[in-house]
Design a protein around this motif. Structure first.
Motif, PDB file in Angstrom:
ATOM      1  N   ASP A  47      10.176  34.934  76.066  1.00 24.67           N
ATOM      2  CA  ASP A  47      12.536  36.088  76.729  1.00 24.67           C
ATOM      3  C   ASP A  47      12.345  35.584  78.272  1.00 24.67           C
ATOM      4  O   ASP A  47      13.216  35.249  79.310  1.00 24.67           O
ATOM      5  CB  ASP A  47      12.398  37.003  76.572  1.00 24.67           C
ATOM      6  N   GLY A  64      13.696  32.116  79.384  1.00 31.48           N
ATOM      7  CA  GLY A  64      14.590  32.111  79.506  1.00 31.48           C
ATOM      8  C   GLY A  64      15.400  32.855  81.463  1.00 31.48           C
ATOM      9  O   GLY A  64      16.123  31.631  81.112  1.00 31.48           O
ATOM     10  N   THR A  65      15.284  32.630  82.045  1.00 29.35           N
ATOM     11  CA  THR A  65      14.816  32.735  83.002  1.00 29.35           C
ATOM     12  C   THR A  65      13.948  32.236  84.716  1.00 29.35           C
ATOM     13  O   THR A  65      14.490  31.484  85.925  1.00 29.35           O
ATOM     14  CB  THR A  65      15.621  34.808  83.746  1.00 29.35           C
ATOM     15  N   SER A  79       8.813  26.770  81.319  1.00 31.22           N
ATOM     16  CA  SER A  79      10.181  26.584  80.597  1.00 31.22           C
ATOM     17  C   SER A  79      10.088  25.093  80.899  1.00 31.22           C
ATOM     18  O   SER A  79       9.624  24.394  81.978  1.00 31.22           O
ATOM     19  CB  SER A  79      11.359  27.503  81.009  1.00 31.22           C
ATOM     20  N   LEU A 106      16.247  27.285  69.354  1.00 31.59           N
ATOM     21  CA  LEU A 106      15.069  27.066  70.532  1.00 31.59           C
ATOM     22  C   LEU A 106      14.119  26.767  70.164  1.00 31.59           C
ATOM     23  O   LEU A 106      14.007  27.826  69.327  1.00 31.59           O
ATOM     24  CB  LEU A 106      15.569  29.348  71.393  1.00 31.59           C
ATOM     25  N   ASP A 143      11.338  24.172  74.531  1.00 30.27           N
ATOM     26  CA  ASP A 143      11.784  24.551  75.624  1.00 30.27           C
ATOM     27  C   ASP A 143      10.884  25.551  75.984  1.00 30.27           C
ATOM     28  O   ASP A 143      11.369  25.425  77.302  1.00 30.27           O
ATOM     29  CB  ASP A 143      13.088  25.556  74.725  1.00 30.27           C
ATOM     30  N   ARG A 144       9.627  26.156  75.900  1.00 29.15           N
ATOM     31  CA  ARG A 144       9.708  27.309  76.155  1.00 29.15           C
ATOM     32  C   ARG A 144       7.845  27.052  75.760  1.00 29.15           C
ATOM     33  O   ARG A 144       7.708  27.112  74.675  1.00 29.15           O
ATOM     34  CB  ARG A 144       9.937  28.883  76.512  1.00 29.15           C
TER      35      ARG A 144
END
Length: 215
Positions: free
Chosen positions: A118, A121-122, A160, A8, A98-99
């Motif tokens: 984290d 991630g959602t 993200s 990641l 990714d983020r």
């Protein structure tokens, strides 16, 4: 059987003029040992200045989209810095991060930001509220400030890979106008964020009061 997993990629970024890079250095050093995220700084006056190992400098020449060119031709100074926030987030996500978390360069970290990665991630976008008082009975000027200045502080925005549509919209809003005009519902790049949770899925309001605590 061995299955390779992609690592990641995370990043923290800020925007500065060359004269305020000392703030960027303090921000960067506050993150050392607290995260493995890479650190980027967009310098809007395009002066290439050595700033120290670990800080990856980007100039506005790297921003090549149509909306970026419109913003770069329209604004200078503070208005350019503010309008470049969605451009910076888009640039890094398009580079494969990714983020990504954007913070103003006068922020200082006292603990790890990784729980926010984290969260991404959602979520597609995470915002932080101003937490201005909102009583209709006492200090009503603060209640009204929520509507003049905006519910969310644009000194912090997390994004993200799922945020492209929302970030592109925000960039287009900044290209339209970056201006303080309360009677028109405008407050620089910031007031547009009020609409983001309404228009796009996955936009989360981070209610951790240890995040982005200064007004």
């Amino acid at each position: 059987m061995f299955i390779a997993t992609r690592i990641l990629k995370t990043a923290i970024c800020t925007i500065s003029t060359s004269g305020h890079l000392y703030k960027t250095k303090a921000l960067f050093h506050s993150l050392v040992g607290k995260t493995q995220a890479e650190f980027f700084c967009l310098v809007t006056d395009d002066q290439k200045i050595g700033i120290g190992e670990g800080i990856q400098l980007i100039t506005t020449d790297a921003l090549q989209s149509a909306v970026a060119k419109e913003i770069l031709s329209k604004y200078t100074g503070d208005r350019l810095r503010w309008a470049c926030k969605p451009l910076m987030l888009l640039y890094l996500t398009e580079k494969g991060y990714d983020r990504v978390i954007y913070v103003d360069n006068d922020i200082y970290f006292y603990s790890s930001p990784d729980f926010m990665f984290d969260q991404l991630g959602t979520d597609s976008v995470i915002l932080t509220p101003h937490w201005y008082p909102a009583s209709p009975e006492h200090g009503q000027h603060w209640l009204e400030a929520n509507f003049r200045i905006g519910l969310y502080n644009a000194g912090f925005v997390g994004a993200s890979l799922k945020a492209k549509e929302a970030l592109t919209w925000w960039a287009q809003c900044c290209a339209y106008n970056v201006k303080k005009a309360a009677w028109r519902g405008l407050f620089d790049d910031q007031k547009y964020l009020d609409l983001m949770p309404v228009l796009f899925n996955g936009v989360n309001v981070l209610k951790h009061k240890g995040c982005n605590v200064a007004s």
